[in-house]
Write a protein that holds these residues in place. Structure first.
Motif, mmCIF file in Angstrom:
data_model
loop_
_atom_site.group_PDB
_atom_site.id
_atom_site.type_symbol
_atom_site.label_atom_id
_atom_site.label_comp_id
_atom_site.label_asym_id
_atom_site.label_seq_id
_atom_site.Cartn_x
_atom_site.Cartn_y
_atom_site.Cartn_z
ATOM 1 N N THR A 79 -36.173 104.067 -62.800
ATOM 2 C CA THR A 79 -37.317 104.610 -62.086
ATOM 3 C C THR A 79 -38.375 103.522 -61.981
ATOM 4 O OG1 THR A 79 -38.796 106.504 -61.878
ATOM 5 C CG2 THR A 79 -38.575 105.533 -64.072
ATOM 6 N N GLY A 80 -39.448 103.825 -61.331
ATOM 7 C CA GLY A 80 -40.560 102.896 -61.211
ATOM 8 C C GLY A 80 -41.727 103.576 -60.534
ATOM 9 N N PRO A 81 -42.918 102.990 -60.634
ATOM 10 C CA PRO A 81 -44.100 103.632 -60.071
ATOM 11 C C PRO A 81 -44.026 103.832 -58.558
ATOM 12 C CG PRO A 81 -44.664 101.507 -61.077
ATOM 13 C CD PRO A 81 -43.225 101.768 -61.348
ATOM 14 N N ALA A 82 -43.463 102.879 -57.830
ATOM 15 C CA ALA A 82 -43.386 103.020 -56.366
ATOM 16 C C ALA A 82 -42.422 104.131 -55.963
ATOM 17 C CB ALA A 82 -42.975 101.697 -55.725
ATOM 18 N N VAL A 83 -41.402 104.363 -56.786
ATOM 19 C CA VAL A 83 -40.459 105.446 -56.508
ATOM 20 C C VAL A 83 -41.136 106.792 -56.768
ATOM 21 C CG1 VAL A 83 -38.274 106.485 -57.236
ATOM 22 C CG2 VAL A 83 -38.440 104.019 -57.004
ATOM 23 N N ILE A 84 -41.834 106.891 -57.868
ATOM 24 C CA ILE A 84 -42.488 108.156 -58.235
ATOM 25 C C ILE A 84 -43.614 108.504 -57.259
ATOM 26 C CG2 ILE A 84 -43.904 109.272 -60.010
ATOM 27 C CD1 ILE A 84 -42.144 107.785 -62.068
ATOM 28 N N THR A 85 -44.406 107.518 -56.841
ATOM 29 C CA THR A 85 -45.506 107.800 -55.918
ATOM 30 C C THR A 85 -45.039 107.910 -54.467
ATOM 31 O OG1 THR A 85 -46.024 105.459 -55.564
ATOM 32 C CG2 THR A 85 -47.178 106.595 -57.375
ATOM 33 N N ARG A 86 -43.775 107.583 -54.213
ATOM 34 C CA ARG A 86 -43.192 107.631 -52.864
ATOM 35 C C ARG A 86 -43.926 106.700 -51.905
ATOM 36 N NH1 ARG A 86 -43.630 111.472 -50.142
ATOM 37 N NH2 ARG A 86 -45.415 112.548 -50.979
ATOM 38 N N ILE A 102 -38.455 111.745 -50.440
ATOM 39 C CA ILE A 102 -38.389 111.062 -51.728
ATOM 40 C C ILE A 102 -38.047 109.592 -51.465
ATOM 41 C CG2 ILE A 102 -37.659 113.147 -52.952
ATOM 42 C CD1 ILE A 102 -34.842 111.843 -53.085
ATOM 43 N N VAL A 103 -38.193 108.754 -52.486
ATOM 44 C CA VAL A 103 -37.804 107.355 -52.379
ATOM 45 C C VAL A 103 -36.681 107.095 -53.373
ATOM 46 C CG1 VAL A 103 -38.536 104.959 -52.740
ATOM 47 C CG2 VAL A 103 -40.059 106.569 -51.586
#
Length: 141
Positions: A79-86, A102-103
């Motif tokens: 996971t990562g912040p850019a994935v979570i924030t889309r 989603i990303v």
């Protein structure tokens, strides 16, 4: 009166069941890529990253799920912040469904492989998600 209650209860339960099945079905995703050297060698789950892995928001796609792309199934391990924030979906989405997508960040061994794949596939695609323990486990393509 009891028949009506039973009827509405059955309809309600069927609607819940269809929502659960939809979770394991397809999802619109903004697909990005990352590669060895750009990030750590290890995923947030502690596994060593390799081709066939991807990063997801674990609140939406549990770790261990298979994410089925057009050319292969990848395992959600990071996971990562850019994935979570889309972030990628919010920046380049043009329609309401793209903005809410989603990303999924797909891992590649090299930058060359990542760029080649990214340049030959659409930014947004419908992916199948198969949760761990599901009866419809996809095979590696």
């Amino acid at each position: 009166m009891d028949t009506m209650k039973l009827f509405y209860t059955v309809i309600f339960l069927l609607s819940l069941a269809s929502a659960a099945v939809a979770r394991e079905g397809s999802v619109l995703a903004r697909v990005t890529s990352y590669w060895a050297g750009e990030s750590s060698k290890y995923a947030s789950t502690g596994r060593r990253l390799r081709a066939g892995h991807c990063a997801v928001d674990p609140k939406r796609i549990p770790y261990g799920s298979k994410v089925v792309f057009p050319d292969r199934a990848c395992t959600a391990v990071d996971t990562g912040p850019a994935v979570i924030t889309r972030k990628a979906a919010r920046l380049c989405g043009r329609t309401a469904s793209q903005l809410k997508a989603i990303v999924v960040d797909r891992f590649f061994e090299t930058k060359r492989e990542a760029m080649a794949w990214t340049n030959t596939h659409p930014h947004f695609m419908t992916l199948q998600v198969v949760r761990p323990g599901s009866h419809s486990e996809p095979s590696e393509l």
